[in-house]
Design an enzyme around this catalytic site. Structure first.
Site, PDB file in Angstrom:
ATOM      1  N   SER A 183       0.806  -1.225   0.000  1.00 27.76           N
ATOM      2  CA  SER A 183       0.000   0.000   0.000  1.00 27.76           C
ATOM      3  C   SER A 183       0.837   1.272   0.000  1.00 27.76           C
ATOM      4  CB  SER A 183      -0.963   0.003   1.190  1.00 27.76           C
ATOM      5  OG  SER A 183      -0.274  -0.248   2.395  1.00 27.76           O
ATOM      6  N   HIS A 241       1.931   4.836   4.672  1.00 24.49           N
ATOM      7  CA  HIS A 241       1.164   5.471   3.601  1.00 24.49           C
ATOM      8  C   HIS A 241       1.620   6.906   3.366  1.00 24.49           C
ATOM      9  CE1 HIS A 241      -2.368   2.495   4.451  1.00 24.49           C
ATOM     10  NE2 HIS A 241      -1.316   1.909   3.912  1.00 24.49           N
TER      11      HIS A 241
END
Length: 255
Positions: free
Chosen positions: A191, A244
């Site tokens: 991610s 992230h």
């Protein structure tokens, strides 16, 4: 009767299936007048059903193959590697803990392999599915614009830089604030790279473009990764915010 039926077989696969299924239906209908052959009729009927199901499954496989072929090579390779690793994880019951990202292990124990393994390992089927779906959508659009070679270099560069940002952030927090929580935090999944790619893809769009965040509200395309970061953190507070955020920062630096 069988010889006459065999003479109708065509070279086309679909026509062959249709002929055999039709034959099995006739046999099934004749069973009412010839009850002395229940086993043969049952086998023929079952065989026809299986062939009909095979035809449907082959159509589904054909559509899946077309969908897979529409994904560019680089993006398809990423999906294939991550999926293959997850299959090995599941079949061989490989624990993820030795392969997840941990700033302390990378910095002090020099376990640099974690930089790469943490990106291709995933914590579960839903985790893998969500990440690979996002990779397919974002990666495909980006790769079609920049080419496979450049896309591959961008992913490799992103893996190194997102990890470097996380290690640097953890080290600075220890030195400046004495906080070691980030140094010991563990994360896994692709991610972080997806957020990096989303920044690049969002900024390649036309001026004034907007994106929808889960259908709830719209934001300018260049703010979409930031809005997604906040939304995901609210919905799933246990995920790696710094991982992230590192991907967004790396993507921003590449603009």
């Amino acid at each position: 009767m069988i010889s006459r039926q065999l003479s109708k077989i065509q070279t086309n696969k679909d026509e062959l299936v249709n002929d055999i299924v039709e034959y099995s239906h006739r046999c099934c209908q004749s069973h009412t007048t010839r009850p002395s052959l229940p086993l043969i009729t049952h086998c023929e009927q079952s065989f026809g059903y299986l062939l009909a199901k095979l035809k449907v499954d082959s159509n589904d496989m054909s559509r899946a193959s077309e969908l897979l072929a529409s994904i560019p090579l680089g993006t398809r390779s990423v999906i294939g590697i991550c999926t293959g690793v997850f299959i090995l994880q599941t079949v061989l019951t490989i624990p993820t803990s030795p392969y997840v990202f941990c700033a302390r292990n990378v910095l002090y124990l020099h376990e640099f392999y974690r930089i790469f393994t943490s990106c291709i390992f995933h914590g579960g089927l839903l985790h893998l599915g969500f990440n690979m779906t996002s990779t397919s959508a974002i990666g495909s659009m980006l790769e079609r614009r920049c080419g496979t070679a450049r896309f591959g270099l961008t992913v490799l560069w992103g893996i190194l830089l997102t990890s470097a940002v996380q290690v640097a952030a953890a080290f600075l927090l220890v030195v400046c604030a004495g906080y070691e929580g980030l140094m010991n935090q563990r994360s896994v999944g692709f991610s972080g790279i997806i957020f990096q790619l989303s920044v690049l893809e969002a900024n390649l769009g036309p001026p004034g473009a907007v994106r929808s965040v889960y259908g709830l509200f719209q934001v300018p395309a260049y703010l979409y990764p930031w809005a997604l970061l906040i939304a995901l953190q609210i919905l799933l507070p246990q995920i790696s915010f710094v991982g992230h955020l590192s991907g967004i920062l790396v993507g921003t630096l590449q603009l």
